[in-house]
Design a protein around this motif. Structure first.
Motif, mmCIF file in Angstrom:
data_model
loop_
_atom_site.group_PDB
_atom_site.id
_atom_site.type_symbol
_atom_site.label_atom_id
_atom_site.label_comp_id
_atom_site.label_asym_id
_atom_site.label_seq_id
_atom_site.Cartn_x
_atom_site.Cartn_y
_atom_site.Cartn_z
ATOM 1 N N ASP A 17 58.640 40.429 41.215
ATOM 2 C CA ASP A 17 58.648 41.547 42.227
ATOM 3 C C ASP A 17 57.437 41.251 43.257
ATOM 4 N N ASP A 18 57.765 41.756 44.388
ATOM 5 C CA ASP A 18 56.742 41.732 45.255
ATOM 6 C C ASP A 18 55.652 42.938 45.723
ATOM 7 N N THR A 19 55.936 43.982 44.703
ATOM 8 C CA THR A 19 55.059 45.143 45.032
ATOM 9 C C THR A 19 53.558 44.846 45.030
ATOM 10 N N ALA A 20 53.136 43.658 44.333
ATOM 11 C CA ALA A 20 51.646 43.387 44.213
ATOM 12 C C ALA A 20 51.362 42.080 45.139
ATOM 13 N N GLU A 48 48.490 45.941 43.659
ATOM 14 C CA GLU A 48 47.660 44.558 44.181
ATOM 15 C C GLU A 48 46.360 44.491 43.397
ATOM 16 N N GLY A 49 45.674 45.934 43.552
ATOM 17 C CA GLY A 49 44.673 45.770 42.812
ATOM 18 C C GLY A 49 44.413 45.523 41.434
ATOM 19 N N TYR A 50 45.491 46.184 40.522
ATOM 20 C CA TYR A 50 45.631 45.632 39.251
ATOM 21 C C TYR A 50 45.835 44.459 38.803
ATOM 22 N N PHE A 51 46.660 43.942 39.684
ATOM 23 C CA PHE A 51 47.260 42.546 39.538
ATOM 24 C C PHE A 51 45.965 41.746 39.760
ATOM 25 N N ILE A 52 45.086 41.740 40.827
ATOM 26 C CA ILE A 52 43.987 40.857 41.143
ATOM 27 C C ILE A 52 43.038 41.245 40.051
ATOM 28 N N ASP A 53 42.774 42.371 39.650
ATOM 29 C CA ASP A 53 41.743 42.610 38.604
ATOM 30 C C ASP A 53 41.966 41.901 37.359
ATOM 31 N N GLY A 54 43.308 41.819 36.760
ATOM 32 C CA GLY A 54 43.581 41.163 35.651
ATOM 33 C C GLY A 54 43.443 39.749 35.805
ATOM 34 N N LEU A 55 43.960 39.162 37.087
ATOM 35 C CA LEU A 55 43.897 37.711 37.378
ATOM 36 C C LEU A 55 42.345 37.222 37.255
ATOM 37 N N VAL A 56 41.488 37.953 38.156
ATOM 38 C CA VAL A 56 39.714 37.636 37.963
ATOM 39 C C VAL A 56 39.495 37.719 36.694
ATOM 40 N N ARG A 57 39.679 38.558 35.906
ATOM 41 C CA ARG A 57 39.042 38.541 34.607
ATOM 42 C C ARG A 57 39.557 37.292 33.647
ATOM 43 N N ALA A 58 40.824 37.158 33.685
ATOM 44 C CA ALA A 58 41.324 36.263 32.918
ATOM 45 C C ALA A 58 40.882 34.723 33.337
#
Length: 589
Positions: A17-20, A48-58
């Protein structure tokens, strides 16, 4: 986490999905009170904030080069997009409903908080001062914009405005990093504004949280986002008011808790006492863990740490497929069937729910934020608050130290700690006693002093490179009436709630393009039989922990005796968090 990076939907969400993926924090093209792609103005900023937060931490927790490069590029572009004002957010600079000029539905504070959280995590991993400076300038701008204005005033109270309470997380974080009191002062100002305004979700307003007779009523995620605030305020300037707010919050949370210690909220709490049959929203689970982490960081409260582990290993794990391919927006402890039409399909297992993508996008944040709460450095040592394979790196008396925790917890009882240290150094290791244990077995080594405190075992020595210490838990199996309901029990061992697994089959309802991820229909196989537990004999003779019994994916099983109404049966109970359909509540004979 590593398995989900390889096969889970979260890390491939932009193919679903493109929402993030609108890059709103780069383009800053939103105006409030408008719909974009059929969604509220702030939704995609939150996503987008949720997505980037998860990606950064992982990316950094797992040392994934590909994800790290992706995050380096994202953050570099974000920094390059910031105009002379220093604004970090999603809103345009001019026009009706532009930044800081909102009269209706908006997510100004909330969306800023979502991306600045990711930026601060990136800063702490990389120590890039330009990122920290950008966060400080952006927050200073927001504090100035709302110095004499109430950001919670809206013509129509809406969720995006209520979510603004989550901005205090950023103020808490910057206060911790910089030690500057201005962030506490502005946080109190925001709480005053919030409390003196008609908002949609008002459970944390001062008058409501201080009323000992009141229960939680409104949206669970909003409560979870701000539940740490009172512990923070009390740690900065202790007062009877803050202390009463802390106690009321924890008491209220207990009342509304299900057996897994999740806060019941089928979107809203609705003043209902929690039960194993009640639903909870996946977003609220993650936000609860994040808030509780801050509370344990401030207090080292072992009961709060117990709650974190229970929520993660039972409620959150039990709301998703173990391979990371789908999750339920709304879940429950006891689940013998799924209503795929309930509340717009919120019970379905999906990689992106049609009603909103928020819960799916929060999945990538669960374990990284759990890891974030595992350790705390204090003046005379290191506190281990949560268990799980991980490492902690810090400095102690100018000496570089790294503590590695190796364990299969919560599915195993052994935890090994190993030190990598540049030079020998003396300090204490505080190990939490989890889930009511009064004693913990420690395999001692030369020179180790062991102090058995009420809530912690304290290991003190001059630690050297390569030192190893193993601790062993021996959790009893607990047969507990749930909230004193007669003849009804749940089964626990340590952090795990045990259940009878109900067989099911799944089929695809719809596919998300060519991503390989789907929405699923879950159907129970066979009739639901009522199996009761026989507790009339000595419990320790009939409730037996068994490992490696050949059951796929279940490293620990509780074997017991049951009765199906006609004859005795042997019953193998498995961890709730590894099941889809399950029975956790048992009647007794």
């Amino acid at each position: 986490m590593l398995q989900h990076v390889k096969s889970g939907f979260f890390y491939q969400f932009d193919s679903i999905d493109d929402t993030a993926s609108h890059r709103l924090f780069h383009t800053k093209n939103r105006l409030s009170s408008k719909l974009y792609h059929g969604k509220k103005c702030w939704w995609s900023g939150e996503h987008e904030g949720y997505f980037i937060d998860g990606l950064v931490r992982a990316a950094f927790l797992l040392d994934e080069d590909r994800l790290q490069q992706r995050m380096h590029t994202y953050m570099s572009t974000l920094i390059g997009s910031i105009d002379d004002s220093g604004y970090v957010g999603i809103y345009a600079n001019k026009g009706l409903g532009a930044r800081y000029e909102h009269t209706g539905e908006n997510g100004e504070l909330w969306t800023q908080a979502r991306i600045i959280s990711a930026m601060l995590a990136y800063y702490e991993f990389t120590e890039k001062e330009d990122i920290l400076n950008a966060c400080i300038v952006a927050v200073d701008l927001t504090m100035a914009a709302y110095a004499d204005k109430n950001p919670f005033i809206s013509h129509k109270p809406e969720g995006g405005v209520s979510h603004g309470i989550g901005y205090l997380e950023i103020l808490y974080w910057l206060n911790r990093i910089t030690k500057k009191r201005k962030y506490v002062v502005f946080a109190r100002k925001l709480m005053t504004d919030f409390s003196n305004t008609q908002v949609r979700d008002d459970d944390l307003q001062w008058s409501n949280i201080l009323d000992s007779s009141r229960s939680f009523k409104k949206h669970g995620a909003h409560i979870a986002e701000g539940m740490f605030i009172f512990h923070w305020f009390d740690s900065v300037a202790p007062s009877p008011k803050f202390n009463r707010a802390k106690k009321n919050l924890l008491q209220r949370l207990s009342i509304h808790s299900t057996a897994s210690l999740a806060m019941r909220c089928d979107e809203n709490v609705r003043s209902l006492a929690g039960s194993p049959y009640d639903q909870y929203e996946y977003c609220s689970l993650i936000e609860t863990v994040i808030s509780l982490n801050k509370m344990t960081d401030l207090t080292c409260d072992v009961l709060i740490a117990d709650r974190i582990e229970s929520v993660v290993f039972n409620a959150a794990f039990g709301a998703r497929f173990s391979d990371g391919s789908a999750l339920a927006y709304l879940s429950s402890d006891e689940r013998s069937a799924i209503d795929h039409d309930h509340l717009g399909g919120r019970e379905t297992f999906d990689a992106c729910h049609e009603v909103a993508a928020c819960c799916a996008l929060n999945d990538g944040r669960l374990l990284p934020h759990y890891v974030d709460g595992q350790y705390k450095k204090i003046h005379d040592g290191i506190v281990v608050l949560l268990f799980g394979p991980s490492s902690f790196t810090s400095m102690f008396e100018d000496t570089s130290i790294c503590l590695e925790q190796t364990t299969s917890y919560p599915f195993g009882d052994e935890v090994e700690f190993r030190w990598s240290i540049s030079d020998p150094v003396q300090f204490k290791l505080y190990i939490r006693k989890p889930h009511g244990l009064r004693t913990i077995k420690v395999h001692s080594i030369e020179g180790l002093s062991i102090d058995d405190e009420i809530d912690f075992v304290v290991l003190d020595k001059e630690w050297k490179h390569g030192d190893k210490v193993k601790v062993i838990f021996d959790f009893p199996i607990l047969v507990e009436p749930f909230k004193n309901q007669a003849n009804t029990v749940v089964i626990r061992r340590g952090p795990l709630l045990f259940s009878r697994e109900i067989p099911y089959e799944k089929s695809v309802i719809r596919s998300h393009g060519s991503s390989g991820f789907h929405q699923y229909h879950i159907k129970r196989i066979g009739k639901m039989t009522d199996i009761k537990l026989n507790t009339q004999v000595v419990p320790e003779l009939i409730f037996e922990p068994i490992s490696n019994v050949g059951l796929i994916n279940f490293p620990i099983v509780v074997r017991t005796n049951g009765y199906d109404g006609r004859k005795p049966v042997q019953l193998d109970l498995v961890p709730m968090g590894q099941t889809i359909l399950r029975q956790v509540v048992f009647n007794t004979v």
